[in-house]
Motif scaffolding. Structure first.
Motif, PDB file in Angstrom:
ATOM      1  N   LEU A   1       0.833  -1.209   0.000  1.00 18.22           N
ATOM      2  CA  LEU A   1       0.000   0.000   0.000  1.00 18.22           C
ATOM      3  C   LEU A   1       0.866   1.257   0.000  1.00 18.22           C
ATOM      4  N   THR A   2       1.928   1.244   0.801  1.00 20.42           N
ATOM      5  CA  THR A   2       2.848   2.382   0.850  1.00 20.42           C
ATOM      6  C   THR A   2       3.479   2.594  -0.528  1.00 20.42           C
ATOM      7  N   TRP A   3       3.900   1.487  -1.141  1.00 22.50           N
ATOM      8  CA  TRP A   3       4.502   1.559  -2.484  1.00 22.50           C
ATOM      9  C   TRP A   3       3.511   2.166  -3.478  1.00 22.50           C
ATOM     10  N   LEU A   4       2.256   1.729  -3.384  1.00 24.38           N
ATOM     11  CA  LEU A   4       1.217   2.227  -4.288  1.00 24.38           C
ATOM     12  C   LEU A   4       1.019   3.731  -4.136  1.00 24.38           C
ATOM     13  N   GLU A   5       0.944   4.182  -2.889  1.00 23.87           N
ATOM     14  CA  GLU A   5       0.738   5.611  -2.639  1.00 23.87           C
ATOM     15  C   GLU A   5       1.906   6.420  -3.197  1.00 23.87           C
ATOM     16  N   LYS A   6       3.107   5.864  -3.091  1.00 19.16           N
ATOM     17  CA  LYS A   6       4.296   6.542  -3.597  1.00 19.16           C
ATOM     18  C   LYS A   6       4.228   6.709  -5.118  1.00 19.16           C
ATOM     19  N   THR A   7       3.738   5.669  -5.820  1.00 16.85           N
ATOM     20  CA  THR A   7       3.658   5.772  -7.280  1.00 16.85           C
ATOM     21  C   THR A   7       2.593   6.794  -7.679  1.00 16.85           C
ATOM     22  N   ARG A   8       1.560   6.955  -6.840  1.00 16.58           N
ATOM     23  CA  ARG A   8       0.498   7.909  -7.155  1.00 16.58           C
ATOM     24  C   ARG A   8       1.029   9.342  -7.094  1.00 16.58           C
TER      25      ARG A   8
END
Ligand code: C2E
Ligand code: CA
Ligand code: CA
Ligand code: CA
Length: 277
Positions: free
Chosen positions: A267-274
């Motif tokens: 989830l953290t990785w996903l937010e970073k890509t956003r």
């Protein structure tokens, strides 16, 4: 400890040790499956041109006596001990739950689950998958099932029936470990598949080895001709990514982007890509 002379298996002291370890692992695995203590990690699949996340592969993890046991060791045991069914349902249900979370947060991702060959002959498979999707309120297109070409070629007629049913449901089908089996491209072309996944053993040498590059190029060409998505797994180097992107690969997965990671980290990785970070 395999030593055969004249077809007679010669006794080796380490055989007892191997067998004892296997039995201990099987017993431990049974407990883990039944008590639901197996965990699932997620490895992103991204668009090689933009880095945009497309989905993730769910990969099972098991700690035994405080140490991780590699899936390449315990999945074959699970298959032999008839634990692969319950293991797969646990992974599928967990992965669909995660996928629903991602989508709820505004990330339109799909999740991929590995299907062992034996599962293809389970007549209840499609119905149970349909129920699981319904339980998590997910469209069938949010799920990809990864199936090895050898699993299909072991029983092409039986596999075909299952694949047709899954396809009818709207689930996406991916040929895993593409290039390592003995299937002819022509036969795969007749199956209702959506994606081929080039095995990491080819990707590893894509820049240096003409033969393995030829397999990858052939897969990319076939895929384009058949309107299939091509995913490359095991991408570790930037020059591998560059080659794949330039040759029309649709998605990549590998340590270069991220190792398989637990749900919160994902989830953290996903937010970073956003946020483009
Ligand atoms: P696979 O389906 O081919 O999965 C890809 C494997 O490559 C994973 O190993 C992944 O961690 C690893 N990998 C990903 N990126 C890289 C990279 O850049 N470099 C290298 N060297 N490796 C990379 P893992 O998780 O150890 O799984 C091994 C195999 O075990 C899987 O191969 C799959 O066949 C099986 N497996 C794992 N989870 C499940 C599951 O839930 N169900 C079933 N039936 N099989 C599973
Ligand atoms: Ca896989
Ligand atoms: Ca593989
Ligand atoms: Ca595999």
């Amino acid at each position: 400890a395999k030593d055969t002379r004249c077809g007679v298996r010669v006794y080796q002291p380490e055989d007892d040790h191997d067998t004892a370890r296997r039995l201990a692992l099987m017993a431990g695995l049974r407990v883990a499956v039944e008590s639901g203590t197996l965990t699932v990690v997620y490895q992103p699949k991204v668009d090689p041109a933009t880095g945009r996340p497309l989905g993730a592969e769910a990969l099972v993890r098991w700690q035994h006596d405080g140490r991780p046991v590699p899936p390449d060791e315990f999945i074959p045991l699970a298959e032999r001990a008839r634990l692969i069914g319950p293991l797969t349902w646990h992974v599928l249900d967990t992965a669909l739950g995660e996928c629903a979370t991602w989508r709820g947060l505004g990330h339109p991702l799909s999740v991929a689950v590995n299907l062992s060959p034996d599962m293809l002959t389970d007549p209840g498979l499609t119905g149970r998958i349909e129920q699981a999707l319904h339980r998590h309120d997910l469209p069938a297109g949010a799920l990809t099932l990864e199936i090895t070409e050898n699993a299909i070629m072991a029983d092409p007629t039986g596999a075909r029936r299952t694949l047709d049913a899954l396809h009818g449901l709207g689930v996406k089908l991916s040929i895993d470990d593409f290039g390592t089996g003995h299937s002819s491209l022509g036969r795969l072309a007749h199956l209702p598949i959506h994606e081929v996944k080039i095995d990491k053993s080819f990707v590893r040498h894509i820049v240096t080895d003409r033969t393995r590059r030829a397999v990858t190029d052939a897969a990319l060409q076939l895929a384009r001709a058949l309107d299939l998505t091509v995913v490359a797994e095991g991408v570790e180097e930037q020059d591998e990514l560059d080659y794949l992107r330039e040759h029309g690969c649709d998605a990549i997965q590998g340590y270069l982007i991220s190792k398989p990671i637990p749900p919160l980290e994902f989830l953290t990785w996903l937010e970073k890509t956003r946020t483009g970070g």
